[in-house]
Design a protein around this motif. Structure first.
Motif, PDB file in Angstrom:
ATOM      1  N   ARG A   1       0.826  -1.211   0.000  1.00  0.00           N
ATOM      2  CA  ARG A   1       0.000   0.000   0.000  1.00  0.00           C
ATOM      3  C   ARG A   1       0.856   1.256   0.000  1.00  0.00           C
ATOM      4  O   ARG A   1       1.897   1.319   0.638  1.00  0.00           O
ATOM      5  N   LEU A   2       0.392   2.258  -0.735  1.00  0.00           N
ATOM      6  CA  LEU A   2       1.045   3.555  -0.809  1.00  0.00           C
ATOM      7  C   LEU A   2      -0.010   4.619  -0.534  1.00  0.00           C
ATOM      8  O   LEU A   2      -0.948   4.790  -1.306  1.00  0.00           O
ATOM      9  N   LYS A   3       0.121   5.321   0.588  1.00  0.00           N
ATOM     10  CA  LYS A   3      -0.864   6.337   0.986  1.00  0.00           C
ATOM     11  C   LYS A   3      -0.433   7.706   0.472  1.00  0.00           C
ATOM     12  O   LYS A   3       0.654   8.186   0.786  1.00  0.00           O
ATOM     13  N   VAL A   4      -1.311   8.331  -0.318  1.00  0.00           N
ATOM     14  CA  VAL A   4      -0.994   9.601  -0.971  1.00  0.00           C
ATOM     15  C   VAL A   4      -2.059  10.629  -0.603  1.00  0.00           C
ATOM     16  O   VAL A   4      -3.253  10.319  -0.583  1.00  0.00           O
ATOM     17  N   ASN A   5      -1.633  11.851  -0.327  1.00  0.00           N
ATOM     18  CA  ASN A   5      -2.542  12.957  -0.024  1.00  0.00           C
ATOM     19  C   ASN A   5      -2.259  14.105  -0.983  1.00  0.00           C
ATOM     20  O   ASN A   5      -1.105  14.345  -1.356  1.00  0.00           O
ATOM     21  N   ALA A   6      -3.316  14.813  -1.395  1.00  0.00           N
ATOM     22  CA  ALA A   6      -3.140  15.924  -2.331  1.00  0.00           C
ATOM     23  C   ALA A   6      -4.320  16.882  -2.217  1.00  0.00           C
ATOM     24  O   ALA A   6      -5.395  16.510  -1.728  1.00  0.00           O
ATOM     25  N   PRO A   7      -4.146  18.124  -2.690  1.00  0.00           N
ATOM     26  CA  PRO A   7      -5.268  19.066  -2.738  1.00  0.00           C
ATOM     27  C   PRO A   7      -6.350  18.561  -3.685  1.00  0.00           C
ATOM     28  O   PRO A   7      -6.056  17.863  -4.664  1.00  0.00           O
ATOM     29  N   MET A   8      -7.584  18.933  -3.403  1.00  0.00           N
ATOM     30  CA  MET A   8      -8.723  18.410  -4.150  1.00  0.00           C
ATOM     31  C   MET A   8      -8.633  18.714  -5.651  1.00  0.00           C
ATOM     32  O   MET A   8      -8.729  17.813  -6.487  1.00  0.00           O
ATOM     33  N   THR A   9      -8.448  19.967  -6.009  1.00  0.00           N
ATOM     34  CA  THR A   9      -8.494  20.336  -7.425  1.00  0.00           C
ATOM     35  C   THR A   9      -7.335  19.742  -8.205  1.00  0.00           C
ATOM     36  O   THR A   9      -7.521  19.135  -9.266  1.00  0.00           O
TER      37      THR A   9
ATOM     38  N   PHE B   1       0.715   5.409 -13.294  1.00  0.00           N
ATOM     39  CA  PHE B   1       1.758   4.842 -12.432  1.00  0.00           C
ATOM     40  C   PHE B   1       1.403   3.425 -12.015  1.00  0.00           C
ATOM     41  O   PHE B   1       2.252   2.525 -12.011  1.00  0.00           O
ATOM     42  N   MET B   2       0.141   3.194 -11.689  1.00  0.00           N
ATOM     43  CA  MET B   2      -0.300   1.875 -11.240  1.00  0.00           C
ATOM     44  C   MET B   2      -0.302   0.852 -12.367  1.00  0.00           C
ATOM     45  O   MET B   2      -0.152  -0.345 -12.131  1.00  0.00           O
ATOM     46  N   VAL B   3      -0.475   1.316 -13.598  1.00  0.00           N
ATOM     47  CA  VAL B   3      -0.359   0.397 -14.735  1.00  0.00           C
ATOM     48  C   VAL B   3       1.071  -0.144 -14.818  1.00  0.00           C
ATOM     49  O   VAL B   3       1.293  -1.321 -15.126  1.00  0.00           O
ATOM     50  N   GLN B   4       2.051   0.711 -14.517  1.00  0.00           N
ATOM     51  CA  GLN B   4       3.446   0.288 -14.540  1.00  0.00           C
ATOM     52  C   GLN B   4       3.773  -0.657 -13.389  1.00  0.00           C
ATOM     53  O   GLN B   4       4.609  -1.554 -13.536  1.00  0.00           O
ATOM     54  N   TYR B   5       3.110  -0.449 -12.241  1.00  0.00           N
ATOM     55  CA  TYR B   5       3.413  -1.235 -11.040  1.00  0.00           C
ATOM     56  C   TYR B   5       2.105  -1.830 -10.496  1.00  0.00           C
ATOM     57  O   TYR B   5       1.541  -1.351  -9.520  1.00  0.00           O
ATOM     58  N   PRO B   6       1.621  -2.889 -11.130  1.00  0.00           N
ATOM     59  CA  PRO B   6       0.295  -3.434 -10.800  1.00  0.00           C
ATOM     60  C   PRO B   6       0.198  -4.065  -9.419  1.00  0.00           C
ATOM     61  O   PRO B   6      -0.910  -4.321  -8.945  1.00  0.00           O
ATOM     62  N   ASP B   7       1.325  -4.332  -8.749  1.00  0.00           N
ATOM     63  CA  ASP B   7       1.266  -4.933  -7.416  1.00  0.00           C
ATOM     64  C   ASP B   7       1.085  -3.906  -6.312  1.00  0.00           C
ATOM     65  O   ASP B   7       1.002  -4.256  -5.138  1.00  0.00           O
ATOM     66  N   LEU B   8       1.051  -2.635  -6.685  1.00  0.00           N
ATOM     67  CA  LEU B   8       0.841  -1.574  -5.697  1.00  0.00           C
ATOM     68  C   LEU B   8      -0.648  -1.325  -5.476  1.00  0.00           C
ATOM     69  O   LEU B   8      -1.446  -1.412  -6.411  1.00  0.00           O
ATOM     70  N   GLN B   9      -1.000  -1.015  -4.235  1.00  0.00           N
ATOM     71  CA  GLN B   9      -2.350  -0.541  -3.922  1.00  0.00           C
ATOM     72  C   GLN B   9      -2.222   0.896  -3.412  1.00  0.00           C
ATOM     73  O   GLN B   9      -1.567   1.128  -2.389  1.00  0.00           O
TER      74      GLN B   9
ATOM     75  N   ARG C   1      10.988   7.782   5.066  1.00  0.00           N
ATOM     76  CA  ARG C   1      10.473   7.094   3.879  1.00  0.00           C
ATOM     77  C   ARG C   1      11.438   7.217   2.687  1.00  0.00           C
ATOM     78  O   ARG C   1      11.186   6.654   1.638  1.00  0.00           O
ATOM     79  N   HIS C   2      12.567   7.968   2.873  1.00  0.00           N
ATOM     80  CA  HIS C   2      13.361   8.311   1.707  1.00  0.00           C
ATOM     81  C   HIS C   2      14.057   7.121   1.075  1.00  0.00           C
ATOM     82  O   HIS C   2      14.489   7.203  -0.076  1.00  0.00           O
ATOM     83  N   LEU C   3      14.168   5.986   1.784  1.00  0.00           N
ATOM     84  CA  LEU C   3      14.762   4.791   1.207  1.00  0.00           C
ATOM     85  C   LEU C   3      13.723   3.844   0.619  1.00  0.00           C
ATOM     86  O   LEU C   3      14.071   2.818   0.056  1.00  0.00           O
ATOM     87  N   SER C   4      12.456   4.169   0.773  1.00  0.00           N
ATOM     88  CA  SER C   4      11.399   3.309   0.268  1.00  0.00           C
ATOM     89  C   SER C   4      11.387   3.339  -1.256  1.00  0.00           C
ATOM     90  O   SER C   4      11.309   4.403  -1.873  1.00  0.00           O
ATOM     91  N   THR C   5      11.447   2.159  -1.857  1.00  0.00           N
ATOM     92  CA  THR C   5      11.409   2.093  -3.315  1.00  0.00           C
ATOM     93  C   THR C   5      10.088   2.624  -3.857  1.00  0.00           C
ATOM     94  O   THR C   5      10.051   3.300  -4.885  1.00  0.00           O
ATOM     95  N   LYS C   6       8.982   2.323  -3.160  1.00  0.00           N
ATOM     96  CA  LYS C   6       7.674   2.795  -3.614  1.00  0.00           C
ATOM     97  C   LYS C   6       7.658   4.317  -3.701  1.00  0.00           C
ATOM     98  O   LYS C   6       7.188   4.895  -4.691  1.00  0.00           O
ATOM     99  N   VAL C   7       8.168   4.955  -2.657  1.00  0.00           N
ATOM    100  CA  VAL C   7       8.179   6.422  -2.626  1.00  0.00           C
ATOM    101  C   VAL C   7       9.124   6.972  -3.687  1.00  0.00           C
ATOM    102  O   VAL C   7       8.783   7.918  -4.421  1.00  0.00           O
ATOM    103  N   ARG C   8      10.301   6.383  -3.778  1.00  0.00           N
ATOM    104  CA  ARG C   8      11.282   6.874  -4.750  1.00  0.00           C
ATOM    105  C   ARG C   8      10.744   6.777  -6.170  1.00  0.00           C
ATOM    106  O   ARG C   8      10.883   7.712  -6.974  1.00  0.00           O
ATOM    107  N   LEU C   9      10.118   5.648  -6.500  1.00  0.00           N
ATOM    108  CA  LEU C   9       9.584   5.474  -7.852  1.00  0.00           C
ATOM    109  C   LEU C   9       8.462   6.457  -8.142  1.00  0.00           C
ATOM    110  O   LEU C   9       8.367   7.005  -9.248  1.00  0.00           O
ATOM    111  N   LEU C  10       7.596   6.693  -7.142  1.00  0.00           N
ATOM    112  CA  LEU C  10       6.502   7.633  -7.354  1.00  0.00           C
ATOM    113  C   LEU C  10       7.021   9.052  -7.518  1.00  0.00           C
ATOM    114  O   LEU C  10       6.565   9.796  -8.397  1.00  0.00           O
ATOM    115  N   VAL C  11       7.984   9.441  -6.695  1.00  0.00           N
ATOM    116  CA  VAL C  11       8.551  10.790  -6.805  1.00  0.00           C
ATOM    117  C   VAL C  11       9.196  10.978  -8.168  1.00  0.00           C
ATOM    118  O   VAL C  11       9.002  12.010  -8.830  1.00  0.00           O
ATOM    119  N   ASP C  12       9.968   9.978  -8.618  1.00  0.00           N
ATOM    120  CA  ASP C  12      10.597  10.074  -9.945  1.00  0.00           C
ATOM    121  C   ASP C  12       9.543  10.169 -11.049  1.00  0.00           C
ATOM    122  O   ASP C  12       9.694  10.940 -12.005  1.00  0.00           O
TER     123      ASP C  12
END
Length: 298
Positions: free
Chosen positions: A93-101, A114-122, A276-287
């Motif tokens: 699981r990857l928890k993401v927060n963002a402004p509504m608009t 992003f999820m199409v590239q990494y289908p094992d992520l929720q 979280r800076h060593l997390s692969t999930k976070v690093r891939l999403l940021v990139d």
């Protein structure tokens, strides 16, 4: 003592038939390999090798231990390969927060790709327009649109600038006049973020420098789309990021006001806790977001 390194040295000595060949295979000196094997023997309290000037052979105990070492080291290598594969193919699981608009207009489609590239992520995407504490609320990644900032507990990774404009509907400007100087905004209905009971201030930068004007209006909201729609209906002048009103400006539904004055620029940033800076999930999403929005036409 690094027991696994000592086991590797011992196994290599047996496989190679001597310390010199083992040292060459491991890219170490002969004395280093010898010290590792001696440390292992001392740790175990047994002699693993028969040593002579011409040949090195395992003792009976050493031969049995060698077989177990081969199995253990093979299992360790398999575990390491599995970990590398897990890191290369993130899951969970990857928890993401963002402004509504921004979340509905831009981030949600990006996350789908992003999820199409990494289908094992929720992905758990939460959209709101309040400034949350990512650490307290347990978010892995937060997208924030604000003035650039620094934090000791958070890593702030800028993605793109988010310039803002003053805009209003043509019918509003026809009825109430088009301001030519920032001070004239005091006499207009200004649609702003915040609360009606609190005096709100807009800061604008022009040839005369920076000016701060107290504004008021009939509507305020914590959501940019609400303010945009109110401006389109002719309820007043709004100060909004260009990405929210870009189409309305292109179609003439809204017009820029005071084009020679601009507010301080905001930044679209990805924020995540330091741990979280060593997390692969976070690093891939940021990139991914950097590539997606780094050159975003606002």
């Amino acid at each position: 003592m690094d027991k696994f390194e000592s086991m590797r040295a011992f196994t290599q000595v047996v496989n190679s038939g001597g310390f010199a060949a083992a040292a060459r295979a491991m890219g170490m000196s002969r004395s280093q390999v010898n010290k590792l094997v001696i440390a292992l023997e001392n740790e175990l309290g047994v002699q693993l090798l028969h040593r002579s000037t011409r040949v090195v052979t395992p003792t009976e105990t050493g031969l049995a231990f060698h077989e177990r070492c081969v199995e253990i080291l093979a299992s360790l290598e398999e575990a390491e390969r599995s970990l590398i594969q897990l890191q290369a193919e993130p899951r969970g699981r990857l928890k993401v927060n963002a402004p509504m608009t921004f979340g509905t207009m831009h981030l949600a489609p990006a996350l789908a790709d992003f999820m199409v590239q990494y289908p094992d992520l929720q992905v758990q995407l939460t959209l709101n327009d309040r400034f949350i504490d990512p650490i307290e609320e347990g978010f892995d990644v937060t997208v924030r649109i604000a003035k650039p900032q620094e934090s000791a507990s958070l890593i702030v990774h800028p993605l793109a600038a988010a310039p803002r404009v003053l805009c209003a509907a043509p019918n509003y400007l026809k009825a109430h006049g088009t301001p030519t100087y920032p001070e004239e905004l005091r006499h207009h209905s200004c649609l702003h973020y915040g609360q009606l009971v609190v005096e709100h201030q807009w800061t604008l930068i022009g040839a005369e420098g920076e000016q701060t004007i107290a504004v008021k209006g009939v509507l305020c909201s914590n959501n940019g789309e609400v303010l945009r729609d109110a401006a389109v209906q002719g309820l007043g002048i709004a100060l909004l990021p260009i990405f929210i009103v870009k189409q309305e400006l292109q179609h003439g539904v809204l017009r820029m006001v005071l084009p020679n004055y601009h507010p301080p620029e905001l930044s679209i940033s990805v924020i995540y806790p330091v741990n979280r800076h060593l997390s692969t999930k976070v690093r891939l999403l940021v990139d991914f977001l950097q590539e997606r929005f780094g050159a975003m036409a606002t």
